[in-house]
Design a protein around this motif. Structure first.
Motif, PDB file in Angstrom:
ATOM      1  N   LEU A 267       0.855  -1.195   0.000  1.00 48.78           N
ATOM      2  CA  LEU A 267       0.000   0.000   0.000  1.00 48.78           C
ATOM      3  C   LEU A 267       0.884   1.235   0.000  1.00 48.78           C
ATOM      4  O   LEU A 267       1.773   1.369   0.841  1.00 48.78           O
ATOM      5  CB  LEU A 267      -0.915  -0.012   1.220  1.00 48.78           C
ATOM      6  CG  LEU A 267      -1.934   1.109   1.376  1.00 48.78           C
ATOM      7  CD1 LEU A 267      -3.135   0.632   2.191  1.00 48.78           C
ATOM      8  CD2 LEU A 267      -1.334   2.352   2.049  1.00 48.78           C
ATOM      9  N   ALA A 268       0.637   2.148  -0.948  1.00 47.76           N
ATOM     10  CA  ALA A 268       1.440   3.369  -1.066  1.00 47.76           C
ATOM     11  C   ALA A 268       0.527   4.579  -1.142  1.00 47.76           C
ATOM     12  O   ALA A 268      -0.262   4.703  -2.087  1.00 47.76           O
ATOM     13  CB  ALA A 268       2.331   3.303  -2.304  1.00 47.76           C
ATOM     14  N   PHE A 284      -7.799   3.649  -3.960  1.00 46.04           N
ATOM     15  CA  PHE A 284      -8.837   3.857  -2.965  1.00 46.04           C
ATOM     16  C   PHE A 284      -8.562   5.105  -2.134  1.00 46.04           C
ATOM     17  O   PHE A 284      -7.471   5.676  -2.145  1.00 46.04           O
ATOM     18  CB  PHE A 284      -8.916   2.655  -2.014  1.00 46.04           C
ATOM     19  CG  PHE A 284      -9.418   1.376  -2.642  1.00 46.04           C
ATOM     20  CD1 PHE A 284     -10.279   1.391  -3.725  1.00 46.04           C
ATOM     21  CD2 PHE A 284      -9.027   0.154  -2.120  1.00 46.04           C
ATOM     22  CE1 PHE A 284     -10.753   0.208  -4.286  1.00 46.04           C
ATOM     23  CE2 PHE A 284      -9.492  -1.036  -2.671  1.00 46.04           C
ATOM     24  CZ  PHE A 284     -10.346  -1.008  -3.752  1.00 46.04           C
ATOM     25  N   ASP A 285      -9.570   5.511  -1.343  1.00 43.37           N
ATOM     26  CA  ASP A 285      -9.428   6.592  -0.366  1.00 43.37           C
ATOM     27  C   ASP A 285      -8.740   6.056   0.893  1.00 43.37           C
ATOM     28  O   ASP A 285      -9.058   4.959   1.371  1.00 43.37           O
ATOM     29  CB  ASP A 285     -10.791   7.137   0.028  1.00 43.37           C
ATOM     30  CG  ASP A 285     -11.496   7.827  -1.125  1.00 43.37           C
ATOM     31  OD1 ASP A 285     -10.889   8.723  -1.727  1.00 43.37           O
ATOM     32  OD2 ASP A 285     -12.646   7.456  -1.433  1.00 43.37           O
ATOM     33  N   ARG A 292      -5.153   9.515  -0.674  1.00 49.83           N
ATOM     34  CA  ARG A 292      -5.551   8.308  -1.415  1.00 49.83           C
ATOM     35  C   ARG A 292      -4.415   7.291  -1.313  1.00 49.83           C
ATOM     36  O   ARG A 292      -3.365   7.567  -0.735  1.00 49.83           O
ATOM     37  CB  ARG A 292      -5.800   8.605  -2.897  1.00 49.83           C
ATOM     38  CG  ARG A 292      -6.407   9.962  -3.176  1.00 49.83           C
ATOM     39  CD  ARG A 292      -7.865  10.062  -2.793  1.00 49.83           C
ATOM     40  NE  ARG A 292      -8.286  11.460  -2.891  1.00 49.83           N
ATOM     41  CZ  ARG A 292      -9.027  12.076  -2.004  1.00 49.83           C
ATOM     42  NH1 ARG A 292      -9.439  11.443  -0.922  1.00 49.83           N
ATOM     43  NH2 ARG A 292      -9.385  13.342  -2.159  1.00 49.83           N
ATOM     44  N   TYR A 293      -4.607   6.136  -1.907  1.00 48.12           N
ATOM     45  CA  TYR A 293      -3.508   5.179  -1.964  1.00 48.12           C
ATOM     46  C   TYR A 293      -3.704   4.210  -3.117  1.00 48.12           C
ATOM     47  O   TYR A 293      -4.825   3.985  -3.587  1.00 48.12           O
ATOM     48  CB  TYR A 293      -3.349   4.411  -0.647  1.00 48.12           C
ATOM     49  CG  TYR A 293      -4.504   3.502  -0.274  1.00 48.12           C
ATOM     50  CD1 TYR A 293      -4.535   2.172  -0.689  1.00 48.12           C
ATOM     51  CD2 TYR A 293      -5.553   3.945   0.526  1.00 48.12           C
ATOM     52  CE1 TYR A 293      -5.578   1.331  -0.332  1.00 48.12           C
ATOM     53  CE2 TYR A 293      -6.597   3.121   0.892  1.00 48.12           C
ATOM     54  CZ  TYR A 293      -6.607   1.808   0.466  1.00 48.12           C
ATOM     55  OH  TYR A 293      -7.640   0.980   0.813  1.00 48.12           O
ATOM     56  N   LEU A 294      -2.588   3.658  -3.577  1.00 48.08           N
ATOM     57  CA  LEU A 294      -2.589   2.532  -4.498  1.00 48.08           C
ATOM     58  C   LEU A 294      -2.288   1.280  -3.703  1.00 48.08           C
ATOM     59  O   LEU A 294      -1.469   1.302  -2.772  1.00 48.08           O
ATOM     60  CB  LEU A 294      -1.541   2.722  -5.599  1.00 48.08           C
ATOM     61  CG  LEU A 294      -1.826   3.806  -6.638  1.00 48.08           C
ATOM     62  CD1 LEU A 294      -0.620   3.992  -7.551  1.00 48.08           C
ATOM     63  CD2 LEU A 294      -3.062   3.461  -7.465  1.00 48.08           C
ATOM     64  N   MET A 295      -2.936   0.181  -4.074  1.00 45.95           N
ATOM     65  CA  MET A 295      -2.766  -1.046  -3.304  1.00 45.95           C
ATOM     66  C   MET A 295      -2.774  -2.262  -4.219  1.00 45.95           C
ATOM     67  O   MET A 295      -3.601  -2.384  -5.112  1.00 45.95           O
ATOM     68  CB  MET A 295      -3.886  -1.199  -2.267  1.00 45.95           C
ATOM     69  CG  MET A 295      -3.755  -2.449  -1.394  1.00 45.95           C
ATOM     70  SD  MET A 295      -5.065  -2.573  -0.143  1.00 45.95           S
ATOM     71  CE  MET A 295      -6.466  -3.056  -1.163  1.00 45.95           C
TER      72      MET A 295
END
Length: 505
Positions: A267-268, A284-285, A292-295
């Motif tokens: 998760l970043a 996602f939030d 926000r983040y990328l996962m």
């Protein structure tokens, strides 16, 4: 009376844990109870929400006996994401919850993309539907259990159900709602236009609130069930991954969390709203407002090791029990004595399908390259390397989006094992840091409670006061070169087997 105790409730797949913390992040009391998993058919995965409630109240009551409940400033939650809790008009559970690792909804995912279109889905939701997510589960209910769908009045996520039982109020926080693929990322609203195209009723979706907002107070009935004080503030909480990231202090772009739990997660955080959808990468939030983040998700990370121990290591389990040792510590200690690459043995950790970078419910676990030279320790090492290669897949997707990640923090059970940590650093090619507090999910929930109840000014203060990060584990130069070559070979295995997975499913 000074109210400075924070309670974090961590609803996982295999257990629920309740931990009381002080303001400095020190655990004052904790209790856990197991959660049974049901797999009534291949690729199905369910749990009974009423069993969560029983386990939660037992654990809360055990904790309440060891603290002064009147000093609790707030309660909050970390919860397994994507699961579908279907309630009727009386607030009763209609059927068992379809979990995040349930793979039955592949036809519904295809139908959603076909009906709505990839471009509109990405424009509005920033993601494409995967079998993990909640939207295809709702569509599955409508198509396959029509009587249950007619009874449906409220759809909640797992930890929201616990909060509902504690407060009597139905709501869903934005971080967890993002994982339903029914919420507009970056906005506090449901994508009613998408649901209407699918013939689904958005009225079953509850109000949206922030993860650190007060969602209600403990009712007198819930107080009796838990041993806590009526009127205690209950803060919304969030999905296990963003809340886990809060618990390890990962909420700024340039950081990343790697979670080595039943599933494996990278998760970043990001400032911008990125597109997800490609290769199973989610956008996602965060549980921190405005972020926000990328996962990426590996469905079976420590879950692969759990399967391996249960299925193939009875002798080692007996040996560990006799020596009063943890079975997995014993297995990994022996794996560390084998050479890098496990003498050209490979493992694909797709025991329950996969999500990132191959969103494929038909994918299956594979040991590739077995020979008479291989012993059980080689299989263990190959398994750990395979999970770490799969985690690197997610990191590479994020790097391709332009994220420069320079602070990787590791949490989950695997983070406590030196061999797993070192191998992760070697395969990622970057230093990693374990978070010393082992209560990542519960800690994150407690910090949300602290911010929501006003005990901390903001998340920066919460992190400074409560989170302790271990020393960097640096990659070994020789192994980085070796694993770079092995990673490129690993990446060729899934494409070579993809069609066979479909044929043999």
């Amino acid at each position: 009376m000074l109210r400075e105790i924070l309670i974090g409730v961590d609803l996982g797949t295999s257990s629920i844990k309740v931990v009381a913390f002080d303001r400095a992040g020190r655990a004052l009391a904790s209790a856990a109870r197991p959660c049974a998993l049901s797999q009534p058919r291949p690729n199905w995965s369910e749990q009974d929400p009423s069993a969560w409630w029983r386990a939660a109240t037992q654990a809360m009551k055990a904790v309440s006996r060891r603290i002064d409940p009147r000093r609790v400033a707030g309660i909050s939650f970390s919860g397994q994401m994507h699961g579908s809790v279907f309630l009727d008009a009386r607030g009763e559970v209609i059927r068992p919850c379809l979990l995040w690792n349930d793979g039955r909804t592949a036809p519904q995912c295809e139908e959603i993309i076909r009906t709505v279109g990839r471009e509109p889905l990405l424009r509005v939701l920033r993601n494409l539907p995967l079998t993990s997510f909640t939207l295809p589960k709702l569509l599955w209910l409508k198509q396959n259990e029509k009587a249950n769908y007619r009874r449906l009045r409220t759809l909640l996520l797992p930890k929201d159900y616990l909060r509902y039982r504690l407060t009597g109020r139905a709501a869903m926080d934005e971080s967890d709602a993002a994982g339903t693929v029914m919420k507009v990322i970056g906005e506090r609203r449901w994508a009613g236009e998408i649901l209407a195209q699918l013939g689904l009723d958005a009225a079953v979706l509850p109000p949206l609130i922030g993860s650190a907002e007060i969602a209600g107070e403990l009712t007198p009935a819930a107080a009796r069930a838990t041993g806590l004080a009526a009127g205690t503030p209950v803060i919304a909480g969030g999905g296990d991954q963003p809340v886990g990231a809060v618990g390890v202090g990962v909420f700024v772009e340039g950081q990343a969390m790697v979670s080595l739990g039943t599933s494996g997660v990278v998760l970043a955080p990001t400032r911008a709203v990125h597109l997800g959808g490609e290769h199973g990468l989610a956008s996602f939030d965060h549980a921190v407002a405005g972020s926000r983040y990328l996962m990426g998700c590996v469905i079976s990370a420590a879950g692969s090791l759990q399967w391996f121990g249960d299925a193939l290591c009875q002798a080692e389990a007996a040996e560990a029990k006799k020596a009063r040792r943890n079975l997995f510590d014993l297995l990994l200690e022996r794996a560390a004595q084998t050479p890098a690459g496990a003498e050209d043995l490979w493992f694909l950790p797709y025991l329950m399908g996969e999500r990132t970078p191959h969103p494929d419910p038909n994918a299956r676990g594979v040991f590739f390259g077995l020979s008479t030279r291989h012993q059980k320790a080689h299989l263990t090492r190959a398994l750990i390397e395979g999970v770490n290669f799969a985690l690197r897949d997610s990191l590479e997707l994020m790097r391709a989006r332009g994220l420069a990640i320079n602070d990787i923090r590791v949490t989950g059970g695997g983070a406590r094992n030196p061999f797993w940590l070192q191998n992760l650093a070697d395969i990622l090619g970057q230093p990693v840091r374990p978070v010393e507090n082992p209560e990542g999910g519960a800690m994150g929930a407690a910090l949300l409670a602290g911010v929501g109840a006003g005990l901390y000014k903001d998340f920066n203060e919460a992190a400074r006061r409560a989170i302790r990060v271990g020393d960097r584990v640096r990659p070994r130069r020789r192994d980085v070169r070796d694993y770079e070559q092995r990673y490129q070979r690993y990446r060729r295995l899934y494409p070579a087997l993809k069609d066979l997975f479909v044929q043999y499913s």
